[in-house]
Scaffold this motif. Structure first.
Motif, PDB file in Angstrom:
ATOM      1  N   CYS A  27       2.095  -2.242   1.135  1.00 40.97           N
ATOM      2  CA  CYS A  27       1.124  -1.225   1.545  1.00 40.97           C
ATOM      3  C   CYS A  27       1.513   0.177   1.069  1.00 40.97           C
ATOM      4  CB  CYS A  27       0.933  -1.236   3.062  1.00 40.97           C
ATOM      5  SG  CYS A  27       2.341  -0.567   3.965  1.00 40.97           S
ATOM      6  N   CYS A  40       7.962  -4.437   7.120  1.00 42.86           N
ATOM      7  CA  CYS A  40       7.321  -3.118   7.099  1.00 42.86           C
ATOM      8  C   CYS A  40       6.730  -2.849   8.480  1.00 42.86           C
ATOM      9  CB  CYS A  40       6.236  -3.107   6.032  1.00 42.86           C
ATOM     10  SG  CYS A  40       5.153  -1.677   6.136  1.00 42.86           S
ATOM     11  N   CYS A  43       2.524  -2.736   7.816  1.00 42.62           N
ATOM     12  CA  CYS A  43       1.724  -3.939   7.525  1.00 42.62           C
ATOM     13  C   CYS A  43       2.431  -5.237   7.908  1.00 42.62           C
ATOM     14  CB  CYS A  43       1.304  -3.967   6.059  1.00 42.62           C
ATOM     15  SG  CYS A  43       2.679  -4.311   4.940  1.00 42.62           S
TER      16      CYS A  43
HETATM   17 ZN    ZN Z   1       3.736  -2.316   4.430  1.00 42.03          ZN
END
Ligand code: ZN
Length: 219
Positions: A27, A40, A43
C-alpha cells in the motif's frame, strides 16, 4: 519557543532522522510501529524480512550465546503461527512468496540458534571470524575422542548408551559455559579454540542420538 521545547524539538528531529523509514510494498504507507513488525499496520499485508536483521533480531531474542532455549522455542512457535501457509492461501501471489521465504528464514534461524555449535559459529561469523579448517589438535585429545567413538559404537544396552549420553551432554554444557565466557570477554581466540573442541563432542553427540534412535529408546 521555550528552551525545553527547543531541546525537545531537537531530540524528536534527530530521532526521526535516524529512523529507517520503510514503505509497505503493497500500500506504500509507512510500516514503522506495526504491532508485530511482520505486517503493515495499514493494509495488514506481510512485509519482507529486513535484510539487515541477523538471526537473533529475526527471532526477537537477545543477542547472546547464553540464550534462553525455552524463550527461543516460544518465539519460533509464535512466528510460525503468523507465517503458516494456510494464512496466505487466499492472498496475492507475492505475499504467498514472501510468507514462504520468511518461514524458511525463521526455520533456518531457529535451527542455527538452538544448536550450541551452530550458534557459536554463527556468532563468530557475525564478528567476521571463522573456525579454521586445519586446526592443530592435541594428539591425546584425539585419542580420547576416538576411544569415546568406539565406546558409543560398542554400546549394546540402553543403560550403556544413556550413560554415555549423559556424560557427553555434561561435557557439552561445560564447553558452552566456556564459549559463553569467551564471547563475553570478547576473546575470539578462545571462542575458536572451544568451538573447535565442541565440534568433536557434537559429532559424538550425533552418533549417540543416532544410536538412541536405532535402539528405539523413547525419552
Ligand atoms: Zn500496507
Amino acid at each position: 519557543m521555550s528552551l525545553r521545547n527547543l531541546i525537545l524539538n531537537h531530540v524528536i528531529k534527530n530521532a526521526y532522522k535516524h529512523q529507517i523509514r520503510l514503505a509497505c510494498w503493497s500500500c506504500g504507507k509507512d510500516v514503522k510501529n506495526t504491532e508485530s513488525h511482520l505486517f503493515c499496520g495499514n493494509c495488514k499485508v506481510l512485509q519482507e524480512p529486513d535484510k539487515k536483521n541477523n538471526y537473533f533480531n529475526i527471532m526477537g531474542v537477545k543477542e547472546t550465546y547464553d540464550l534462553d532455549e525455552t524463550e527461543l522455542a516460544k518465539k519460533y512457535k509464535e512466528l510460525q503461527k503468523y507465517l503458516h501457509p494456510d494464512k496466505f492461501a487466499n492472498r496475492e501471489q507475492k505475499e504467498q512468496e514472501i510468507s514462504a521465504q520468511y518461514s524458511s528464514l525463521v526455520n533456518e534461524a531457529y535451527k542455527t540458534l538452538l544448536e550450541p555449535l551452530a550458534r557459536g559459529v554463527y556468532m563468530l561469523r557475525l564478528r567476521g571470524k571463522e573456525i579454521p579448517e586445519n586446526t592443530e589438535v592435541d594428539q591425546q585429545f584425539l585419542m580420547k575422542i576416538m576411544e569415546k567413538n568406539e565406546e558409543v559404537e560398542n554400546a549394546k544396552s540402553k543403560e550403556e548408551i544413556m550413560e554415555l549420553n549423559q556424560e557427553n551432554k555434561a561435557l557439552m554444557k561445560d564447553l558452552q559455559k566456556q564459549v559463553s565466557t569467551a564471547f563475553f570477554d570478547g576473546d575470539m581466540k578462545r571462542v575458536i579454540k572451544f568451538l573447535g573442541v565442541m565440534k568433536y563432542y557434537t559429532s559424538i553427540d550425533n552418533q549417540i542420538q543416532a544410536s538412541i534412535r536405532s535402539k528405539g529408546i523413547i525419552r
